[in-house]
Enzyme design. Sequence first.
Site, PDB file in Angstrom:
ATOM      1  N   LYS A 208      47.341  61.603  11.811  1.00  0.00           N
ATOM      2  CA  LYS A 208      48.240  62.411  10.980  1.00  0.00           C
ATOM      3  C   LYS A 208      47.604  63.770  10.673  1.00  0.00           C
ATOM      4  O   LYS A 208      48.223  64.797  10.808  1.00  0.00           O
ATOM      5  CB  LYS A 208      48.562  61.657   9.685  1.00  0.00           C
ATOM      6  CG  LYS A 208      49.594  62.348   8.839  1.00  0.00           C
ATOM      7  CD  LYS A 208      50.041  61.499   7.682  1.00  0.00           C
ATOM      8  CE  LYS A 208      50.898  62.344   6.740  1.00  0.00           C
ATOM      9  NZ  LYS A 208      51.259  61.669   5.514  1.00  0.00           N
ATOM     10  N   GLU A 214      36.288  59.988  13.580  1.00  0.00           N
ATOM     11  CA  GLU A 214      36.197  58.962  14.632  1.00  0.00           C
ATOM     12  C   GLU A 214      37.167  59.278  15.777  1.00  0.00           C
ATOM     13  O   GLU A 214      36.815  59.218  16.958  1.00  0.00           O
ATOM     14  CB  GLU A 214      36.541  57.576  14.068  1.00  0.00           C
ATOM     15  CG  GLU A 214      35.573  57.027  13.045  1.00  0.00           C
ATOM     16  CD  GLU A 214      35.882  57.449  11.616  1.00  0.00           C
ATOM     17  OE1 GLU A 214      36.537  58.493  11.412  1.00  0.00           O
ATOM     18  OE2 GLU A 214      35.463  56.738  10.685  1.00  0.00           O
ATOM     19  N   GLY A 269      49.915  57.015   6.294  1.00  0.00           N
ATOM     20  CA  GLY A 269      49.288  56.432   7.480  1.00  0.00           C
ATOM     21  C   GLY A 269      49.550  54.942   7.632  1.00  0.00           C
ATOM     22  O   GLY A 269      49.963  54.470   8.694  1.00  0.00           O
ATOM     23  N   ARG A 270      49.366  54.181   6.560  1.00  0.00           N
ATOM     24  CA  ARG A 270      49.517  52.720   6.684  1.00  0.00           C
ATOM     25  C   ARG A 270      50.979  52.272   6.727  1.00  0.00           C
ATOM     26  O   ARG A 270      51.269  51.092   6.872  1.00  0.00           O
ATOM     27  CB  ARG A 270      48.742  52.021   5.562  1.00  0.00           C
ATOM     28  CG  ARG A 270      49.052  52.506   4.169  1.00  0.00           C
ATOM     29  CD  ARG A 270      48.004  52.038   3.179  1.00  0.00           C
ATOM     30  NE  ARG A 270      48.194  52.597   1.850  1.00  0.00           N
ATOM     31  CZ  ARG A 270      47.759  53.784   1.457  1.00  0.00           C
ATOM     32  NH1 ARG A 270      47.129  54.575   2.308  1.00  0.00           N
ATOM     33  NH2 ARG A 270      47.952  54.201   0.218  1.00  0.00           N
ATOM     34  N   GLU A 355      44.182  49.492   0.455  1.00  0.00           N
ATOM     35  CA  GLU A 355      44.162  50.956   0.394  1.00  0.00           C
ATOM     36  C   GLU A 355      45.255  51.458  -0.561  1.00  0.00           C
ATOM     37  O   GLU A 355      45.139  52.511  -1.166  1.00  0.00           O
ATOM     38  CB  GLU A 355      44.328  51.570   1.793  1.00  0.00           C
ATOM     39  CG  GLU A 355      43.806  52.995   1.875  1.00  0.00           C
ATOM     40  CD  GLU A 355      43.824  53.595   3.270  1.00  0.00           C
ATOM     41  OE1 GLU A 355      44.915  53.897   3.778  1.00  0.00           O
ATOM     42  OE2 GLU A 355      42.744  53.776   3.872  1.00  0.00           O
ATOM     43  N   HIS A 386      38.963  24.968  10.742  1.00  0.00           N
ATOM     44  CA  HIS A 386      37.653  24.462  11.167  1.00  0.00           C
ATOM     45  C   HIS A 386      36.528  25.417  10.779  1.00  0.00           C
ATOM     46  O   HIS A 386      35.433  25.343  11.316  1.00  0.00           O
ATOM     47  CB  HIS A 386      37.668  24.217  12.680  1.00  0.00           C
ATOM     48  CG  HIS A 386      38.724  23.224  13.056  1.00  0.00           C
ATOM     49  ND1 HIS A 386      38.508  21.866  13.020  1.00  0.00           N
ATOM     50  CD2 HIS A 386      40.019  23.404  13.416  1.00  0.00           C
ATOM     51  CE1 HIS A 386      39.635  21.243  13.365  1.00  0.00           C
ATOM     52  NE2 HIS A 386      40.559  22.157  13.600  1.00  0.00           N
ATOM     53  N   LYS A 501      33.545  60.030   3.283  1.00  0.00           N
ATOM     54  CA  LYS A 501      33.703  61.007   4.361  1.00  0.00           C
ATOM     55  C   LYS A 501      32.821  62.225   4.119  1.00  0.00           C
ATOM     56  O   LYS A 501      32.199  62.746   5.046  1.00  0.00           O
ATOM     57  CB  LYS A 501      35.165  61.460   4.453  1.00  0.00           C
ATOM     58  CG  LYS A 501      36.114  60.413   5.024  1.00  0.00           C
ATOM     59  CD  LYS A 501      37.522  60.981   5.139  1.00  0.00           C
ATOM     60  CE  LYS A 501      38.522  59.883   5.462  1.00  0.00           C
ATOM     61  NZ  LYS A 501      39.905  60.331   5.453  1.00  0.00           N
TER      62      LYS A 501
END
Length: 537
Positions: A208, A214, A269-270, A355, A386, A501
């Site tokens: 965005k 990254e 974003g999410r 978030e 398990h 950041k």
Amino acid sequence: MVYKIFEKNKYFGDLCNNFEKIKNFDIKDFFINNNNRFNEFSINFMDILIFDYSKNIIDKNTIFYLLKFIKEMKIQSEINKMFSGQKINKTENSAVLHTVLRKPENFNSSLNNLNINLEVKQSLKKMKNFSYNVINGTLKGCTGKKITDVINVGIGGSELGPKLVNNFLKDYRNNLKIHYLSNVDNNNLIDILKKINLETSLFLIVSKTFTTSETITNANSIKECFIKKFGEEKNIFRHFYAISNSINNPIKFGISKENIFKIFNWVGGRYSIWSSVGLSTMLSIGYKNFKKFLYGAHIMDMHFLHEKYSKNIPILLAVISFWYNIFFDVETEVILSYSTRLKNFVDYLQQLSMESNGKNVDRDGKEILYNTSQIIWGGVGTNCQHSFFQLLHQGTRFVSCDFISFVNNFHNSFANHNINLLSNFFAQTKALAFGKKFSKKNNNIFYKKFFGNIPSNSIMFRKIDPVSIGILLSMYEHKIFVQGVLLNIFSFDQWGVELGKSVFKKIYKCLKRNKRINYTYDSSTYGLIKYYKKWKK
Ligand code: F6P
């Protein structure tokens, strides 16, 4: 003191009384006292999904007062504000309109902003044309070959939603191979580069902001490899696409304007899988299936917007979660997906929930003295039975669970597996809720005691298809939104990620330029970096 904010609500006292009355009840008592409990505490949503919330530590009064409580908090006005495009993301001065992205064309909604409606239509059309051209082979790479692989380069909301849906709808995929590159760890890049051929690959740089370190680092490295192989920078326009809110940053990177798909400012974003961020998914499952996915979300939007609260699934999910959080001090919520296709769901939901609602100041800027977002964790059943189910059945921590399953698989082969899987789904919620009576025989074998009383919601879909996953995601989005209102926090910003950041930037500069370490660092950070430098030699 702690609950000052809630005490202002005239129904909080009723909830406290109700809690005192039932806190020591066992779930099994509720069932013994009410033969009709399942019918009273479950909702059939359009014959597509059953939501069963009967295995919770609640009675009719709990729900009654919880719903009164949220009405008193003017929840409807908050919902209306979101759907009509008011700027409810106050700290970023933005509307929150992901629901518009899944609204069918010509559907009359409370949002009368014609510009937004038009922009959404144009964006979807651009995605549709592009995906047709890639899928049918019209769009070719710089050497004239058909595209075989698509690499989504993005992180957080620019990866988790598309990856989840793409994996969930594996059986609907065409021949294109989709890869997700998110972490800056070079192993990820190397692994993907080994699998693909650059001349038949498309790179979707999804960000965005188009500044996320990254993503840009990964994108730059791929560009370097690409130019090294094909020489001319002009070839880039055939292989690199940007999905972003920024126009200038992708252009600076070398992506041509027509290769930019817009992410609107009013999509977080999410919450962005429904926008052009979903392009990798559309490329994989085709436009028609993507539209079905949007439709699934839309019908859940309408349910959330119009259904009365006592039959409203996101509202009920939110108030039950609030009940455990505030009254029972439940700190974690376990999400158990009885489908391998849903294996990425916990990752997705962690961002969506934590978030959004992992906040320590309220809407008035005051420090919060109660717990906000639960910690979300979980996995895929039956595998996690398990591993960590021991803790659920006999541990000391009180958790609440959401079990999710799908009655019909895409495949009918090995039918017994499906019976086995669903039997486990039913068995676990039953065992957790009701435990095991102590028989005379093993009454004194302490390690065979199962107290039960572990609450769960069961969310069972008729089948695995694009509509179901649209419903599921929209349902949780709205649950989290309602939780945010209840907790009096702003759910649509994420300032908490900024500090890391900025600290990163300083350290990165120091490592990159091999500069002397700043002695003002704390001794731990200083010591670790010193070791890093020593071992790097
Ligand atoms: O750092 C958190 C975050 O901003 C998320 O909210 C977002 O989904 C992710 O980073 C990626 O951001 P962008 O799409 O701008 O690269």
